[in-house]
Design a protein around this motif. Sequence first.
Motif, mmCIF file in Angstrom:
data_model
loop_
_atom_site.group_PDB
_atom_site.id
_atom_site.type_symbol
_atom_site.label_atom_id
_atom_site.label_comp_id
_atom_site.label_asym_id
_atom_site.label_seq_id
_atom_site.Cartn_x
_atom_site.Cartn_y
_atom_site.Cartn_z
ATOM 1 N N PHE A 1 34.593 -49.018 -5.340
ATOM 2 C CA PHE A 1 33.664 -48.038 -4.775
ATOM 3 C C PHE A 1 32.649 -48.695 -3.833
ATOM 4 C CE2 PHE A 1 35.003 -46.720 -9.025
ATOM 5 C CZ PHE A 1 35.552 -45.472 -8.758
ATOM 6 N N ARG A 2 32.978 -49.874 -3.346
ATOM 7 C CA ARG A 2 32.024 -50.649 -2.554
ATOM 8 C C ARG A 2 31.658 -49.963 -1.238
ATOM 9 N NH1 ARG A 2 37.028 -52.370 -2.047
ATOM 10 N NH2 ARG A 2 37.879 -53.027 -0.026
ATOM 11 N N GLN A 3 32.518 -49.067 -0.746
ATOM 12 C CA GLN A 3 32.254 -48.389 0.521
ATOM 13 C C GLN A 3 31.419 -47.121 0.356
ATOM 14 O OE1 GLN A 3 33.013 -49.838 3.293
ATOM 15 N NE2 GLN A 3 34.196 -51.486 2.317
ATOM 16 N N SER A 4 31.189 -46.702 -0.891
ATOM 17 C CA SER A 4 30.410 -45.478 -1.129
ATOM 18 C C SER A 4 28.950 -45.734 -0.779
ATOM 19 C CB SER A 4 30.533 -45.053 -2.600
ATOM 20 O OG SER A 4 31.886 -44.809 -2.931
ATOM 21 N N SER A 5 28.421 -44.930 0.118
ATOM 22 C CA SER A 5 27.056 -45.181 0.596
ATOM 23 C C SER A 5 26.217 -43.915 0.683
ATOM 24 C CB SER A 5 27.102 -45.851 1.970
ATOM 25 O OG SER A 5 27.815 -45.040 2.895
ATOM 26 N N MET B 1 27.644 -34.168 -7.981
ATOM 27 C CA MET B 1 27.330 -35.470 -8.581
ATOM 28 C C MET B 1 28.080 -36.573 -7.827
ATOM 29 S SD MET B 1 25.425 -36.391 -11.252
ATOM 30 C CE MET B 1 25.550 -35.124 -12.521
ATOM 31 N N GLN B 2 27.349 -37.582 -7.394
ATOM 32 C CA GLN B 2 27.941 -38.676 -6.613
ATOM 33 C C GLN B 2 28.461 -39.764 -7.554
ATOM 34 O OE1 GLN B 2 28.029 -38.518 -3.268
ATOM 35 N NE2 GLN B 2 26.697 -36.762 -2.962
ATOM 36 N N PHE B 3 29.613 -39.494 -8.202
ATOM 37 C CA PHE B 3 30.105 -40.424 -9.216
ATOM 38 C C PHE B 3 30.494 -41.776 -8.626
ATOM 39 C CE2 PHE B 3 30.845 -36.395 -11.552
ATOM 40 C CZ PHE B 3 30.166 -36.715 -12.707
ATOM 41 N N SER B 4 31.048 -41.778 -7.439
ATOM 42 C CA SER B 4 31.435 -43.053 -6.823
ATOM 43 C C SER B 4 30.219 -43.930 -6.557
ATOM 44 C CB SER B 4 32.203 -42.799 -5.523
ATOM 45 O OG SER B 4 31.398 -42.075 -4.595
ATOM 46 N N VAL B 5 29.144 -43.302 -6.099
ATOM 47 C CA VAL B 5 27.899 -44.058 -5.847
ATOM 48 C C VAL B 5 27.308 -44.559 -7.155
ATOM 49 C CG1 VAL B 5 25.587 -43.959 -4.856
ATOM 50 C CG2 VAL B 5 27.450 -42.676 -3.795
ATOM 51 N N ILE B 6 27.345 -43.706 -8.185
ATOM 52 C CA ILE B 6 26.800 -44.084 -9.490
ATOM 53 C C ILE B 6 27.548 -45.283 -10.069
ATOM 54 C CG2 ILE B 6 26.533 -43.321 -11.888
ATOM 55 C CD1 ILE B 6 26.045 -40.490 -10.751
ATOM 56 N N ILE B 7 28.878 -45.253 -9.984
ATOM 57 C CA ILE B 7 29.684 -46.367 -10.512
ATOM 58 C C ILE B 7 29.434 -47.629 -9.693
ATOM 59 C CG2 ILE B 7 32.032 -47.190 -10.920
ATOM 60 C CD1 ILE B 7 32.815 -44.255 -11.413
ATOM 61 N N GLY C 1 20.114 -39.936 -10.051
ATOM 62 C CA GLY C 1 19.146 -40.929 -10.510
ATOM 63 C C GLY C 1 18.979 -40.912 -12.017
ATOM 64 N N PHE C 2 18.915 -39.711 -12.605
ATOM 65 C CA PHE C 2 18.827 -39.608 -14.061
ATOM 66 C C PHE C 2 20.016 -40.278 -14.731
ATOM 67 C CE2 PHE C 2 15.887 -35.951 -13.330
ATOM 68 C CZ PHE C 2 14.850 -36.408 -14.118
ATOM 69 N N LEU C 3 21.209 -39.995 -14.218
ATOM 70 C CA LEU C 3 22.419 -40.532 -14.842
ATOM 71 C C LEU C 3 22.493 -42.046 -14.698
ATOM 72 C CD1 LEU C 3 24.903 -39.718 -16.401
ATOM 73 C CD2 LEU C 3 26.125 -39.397 -14.237
ATOM 74 N N VAL C 4 22.098 -42.569 -13.526
ATOM 75 C CA VAL C 4 22.112 -44.020 -13.314
ATOM 76 C C VAL C 4 21.178 -44.719 -14.296
ATOM 77 C CG1 VAL C 4 21.447 -45.858 -11.717
ATOM 78 C CG2 VAL C 4 22.837 -43.958 -10.914
ATOM 79 N N VAL C 5 19.977 -44.167 -14.447
ATOM 80 C CA VAL C 5 18.996 -44.781 -15.347
ATOM 81 C C VAL C 5 19.521 -44.821 -16.782
ATOM 82 C CG1 VAL C 5 16.728 -44.459 -16.409
ATOM 83 C CG2 VAL C 5 16.981 -44.275 -13.939
ATOM 84 N N ILE C 6 20.091 -43.706 -17.230
ATOM 85 C CA ILE C 6 20.578 -43.636 -18.610
ATOM 86 C C ILE C 6 21.771 -44.566 -18.822
ATOM 87 C CG2 ILE C 6 21.683 -42.112 -20.294
ATOM 88 C CD1 ILE C 6 19.901 -39.871 -19.060
ATOM 89 N N LEU C 7 22.723 -44.552 -17.877
ATOM 90 C CA LEU C 7 23.861 -45.468 -17.973
ATOM 91 C C LEU C 7 23.399 -46.916 -17.911
ATOM 92 C CD1 LEU C 7 26.507 -43.702 -15.690
ATOM 93 C CD2 LEU C 7 26.590 -43.980 -18.178
ATOM 94 N N PHE C 8 22.401 -47.149 -17.078
ATOM 95 C CA PHE C 8 21.877 -48.505 -16.926
ATOM 96 C C PHE C 8 21.349 -49.039 -18.245
ATOM 97 C CE2 PHE C 8 18.434 -51.337 -15.037
ATOM 98 C CZ PHE C 8 19.325 -52.338 -14.706
ATOM 99 N N TRP C 9 20.485 -48.250 -18.891
ATOM 100 C CA TRP C 9 19.901 -48.703 -20.151
ATOM 101 C C TRP C 9 20.959 -48.782 -21.246
ATOM 102 C CZ3 TRP C 9 15.159 -50.625 -21.258
ATOM 103 C CH2 TRP C 9 14.203 -50.529 -20.245
ATOM 104 N N GLY C 10 21.859 -47.796 -21.286
ATOM 105 C CA GLY C 10 22.890 -47.816 -22.312
ATOM 106 C C GLY C 10 23.859 -48.967 -22.148
#
Length: 483
Positions: free
Chosen positions: A57-61, A1-7, A69-78
Amino acid sequence: MQFSVIIRILGLLLMLFSFTQLFPVIVGWIYNDSDVMPFVEAFFALLIAGAVTWYPFRQSSNELRLRDGFLVVILFWGVLGVSGSLPLILSGQLEISVTDAIFESISALTTTGATVITNLDNLPYSILFYRQQLQWLGGMGIIVLAVAILPILGVGGSQLFRAESPGPIKDSKLTPRIKETAKLLWLIYFGFTLVCAIAYKLAGMTWFDAIGHSFSTVAIGGFSTHDDSMGYFKSDAIDTVAIVFMLLSSANFSLHFLVWRKRNPKLYFQDSELRFYLYCVAAISLVCIVYLYIENQFSTLGETVYKSLFQVVSMITTTGFTTSEYVYWTSFLPVLLIFSSFMGGCAGSTAGGMKVVRVLLLIKQGMREVLRLIHPSARISVKLNRKPVPDNVMQAVWGFFSVYIGIFVLFMLLLMASGLDQVTAFSAVAATLNNLGPGLGDVANNYAGINDFAKWLLSFSMLLGRLEIFTLLVVLTPVFWRQ
């Protein structure tokens, strides 16, 4: 899981969302509102929170994976559901609890249209505009806009689009690149909104009401700037505009694009899903017209036709506008309208519900099983638009339907255990899981009178409905978190 990218993505999106707080400020200044400071404060708070989240986390690419993608979408809406409540909490005009503010914000972003706010006619223009704006962003704009913008910021968007995209078949693209697909969908969405606003204005609305109601009409949201919803205007012309754009917005946006690109309106009538949808609208409308006319619910046949058609379209598209107190219509009609919302709109539209294509496939599958009993050795396939539907799609449809029913029953029982009566509990779950808005019983007009536990549960139900259940449930499974 790319947590740095997600954050990092979450921080970027939060900063982008903060700028939406400025539009109510502009509206407030135009109309001399005295309650714009909550939006200014919310803008700075969200901008700073997003920057603080993004900066480490600005350097995470790294490229997003599907699970990311699933986690980003859910965190985004929440996160945006909670963040969107900030100006409502800070507003001195509303004086609502944190629970109510979050409920209202999530309802708007998920285009549900269930409200806890009353006395809308006396609220500041900035707050009224903000509610409508949240619905417009939630309709189809948030993720599509994010997918279009994120590649520019160095973040791939394909995984986000697949995770959020509605409907059982998610792999078809209008163009080879997801960025271009997002832009095309956004242009169609924006074009509908613009034309709808102009049509409302020509039909007799003020510019403020026209723009606000175009937001909620095209988003299939149902919020209004008046307590009486569309009934406030008492205009057949306005009702006609609403009916047209509710139907257009509840159709598959990919189909709109194909019609526009090929300059061939006949494609609408060649689509199995849309044809079935229009047949259902016509059939339910006919039942309501005949029954209301026999019962003398309205004074003339013309009024009966208009009221029936408008309410059927509003409910089956999961918009939730009202022109009359449909909850007091005679006999079984209110329940019929609630049940019609279970179908919802077409896949790839801004509507809620189970989606027409799933209902159509379930019916076709049922018919196939009957034919198999008669002809056990026959090879019978389920077809959609004259093409066989793969077995894995049919399995996904049945899986969705079974989970949908299970969640519906569970949530209804929980609401009844919290003290709600059976009619209120049933309609509240139906109205939130289908992203409809108005229900029956104690939630016929608004949700202000129900308990806080019910509001939190229904907020979760709205998110489930908006993300079509599996997108949210998959993150709650232990398998998702295993390496």
